[in-house]
Design an enzyme around this catalytic site. Structure first.
Site, PDB file in Angstrom:
ATOM      1  CB  THR A  94      -0.929   0.002   1.234  1.00  0.00           C
ATOM      2  OG1 THR A  94      -1.690  -1.206   1.248  1.00  0.00           O
ATOM      3  CG2 THR A  94      -1.889   1.188   1.188  1.00  0.00           C
ATOM      4  CE  LYS A 170      -5.230  -2.273   1.682  1.00  0.00           C
ATOM      5  NZ  LYS A 170      -3.850  -2.803   1.637  1.00  0.00           N
ATOM      6  CE  LYS A 239       1.701   2.611   4.981  1.00  0.00           C
ATOM      7  NZ  LYS A 239       1.251   1.756   3.833  1.00  0.00           N
TER       8      LYS A 239
END
Length: 292
Positions: A94, A170, A239
């Site tokens: 990701t 995502k 994050k």
């Protein structure tokens, strides 16, 4: 296929092993010697240098935790320049929209292909090849690597020909998961304040109105305060929330809940919970209510 696999962590190792079991030649790279030994024990290969493995690979797969690690392993190491003509790099980690665009351009300059294919699913899904794979890239490249995806996942979701489209999908999904964890944390805190069992409450909601994997898995961890070992670290959740905010700002899409969600994560990091499972975000709600 000959595969160079970068990142043999919690998710990457079982993915690489499944590819070995499917008959592919997999050379793994990871900073952990123990993880590479486990791949070798399963029939994979390892190398002290990326050069021969990358130059001979049909496909490079990276499953790394963030932009900085991916950049170091794939860009700064010179791997892209070493790839054979027409080789495909599948980034299953990701990462940001910006890095995805940069990698697309770098591969194009070196006559290679770049596909973004982040996944949904925890380690148990990775172990049995039941991940959901969010894929975007050139149609011919996706067709070539479809057999690999069929080993790793239960379903492939196509989101377009621009790799960053899969990354945005995502990030948006992880934003929803983080929001769900934060909401569940507040909900069980409310129930507990009135003497309701957290476990009983979560059994109710995850068996009825929120009967879905994310709610069941994270909800039960929240109710039982089971945060270690982590399936997905809380710090990585922060994050991803920040990456979603950055992507949203670029296209002027307000994410009204994101700032609150980010600050809840920062609260958890301030209390030393960054290496715990993402479900530990619920502790922030408990602290605010004086229950921690």
């Amino acid at each position: 296929m000959k595969i160079a696999f970068f990142g043999l962590g919690t998710m990457g190792l079982p993915m690489a092993i499944n590819l070995v079991k499917a008959g592919h030649q997999v050379t793994g790279f990871d900073k952990s010697i123990e993880q590479t030994k486990r791949l070798v024990a399963a029939g994979g290969l390892t190398s002290t240098s990326t050069s021969p493995a990358a130059s001979e690979a049909d496909v490079v797969i990276s499953m790394l935790p963030d932009d900085a690690t991916t950049r170091a392993a794939i860009v700064e190491s010179g791997v892209i320049a070493e790839l054979a003509f027409g080789a495909i790099h599948i980034n299953m980690g990701t990462v940001s929209v910006a890095l995805s665009r940069e990698l697309t351009q770098l591969h194009r300059q070196h006559y290679g292909h770049y596909v973004a294919a982040p996944v949904l699913g925890r380690v148990n899904a990775a172990e049995v090849g039941q991940l959901n794979i969010l894929a975007a890239g050139a149609a011919d490249a996706l067709l070539t690597i479809k057999p690999l995806f069929e080993v790793l996942g239960q379903r492939i979701w196509h989101f377009g020909e621009k790799p960053e489209q899969a990354n945005v999908a995502k990030l948006a999904a992880n934003f929803m998961i983080g929001s769900a964890i934060a909401t569940m944390g507040e909900a069980v805190t409310l129930a507990a304040a009135y003497g309701v069992s957290k476990i009983d409450f979560m059994e109710l909601v995850t068996s009825t109105v929120f009967d879905a994997p994310a709610y069941r898995n994270y909800g039960h961890a929240i109710a039982r305060e089971s945060f270690e070992p982590p399936g997905f670290k809380l710090a990585l959740g922060l994050k991803d929330v920040k990456l979603a905010m950055s992507a949203a700002e670029e296209v002027n899409v307000p994410l009204l809940m994101a700032s609150v969600l980010r600050d809840a994560h920062i609260d958890s990091l301030a209390h030393g919970e960054g290496d715990m499972d993402w479900a530990a975000l619920s502790r922030a709600a408990a602290r605010r209510a004086g229950q921690a």
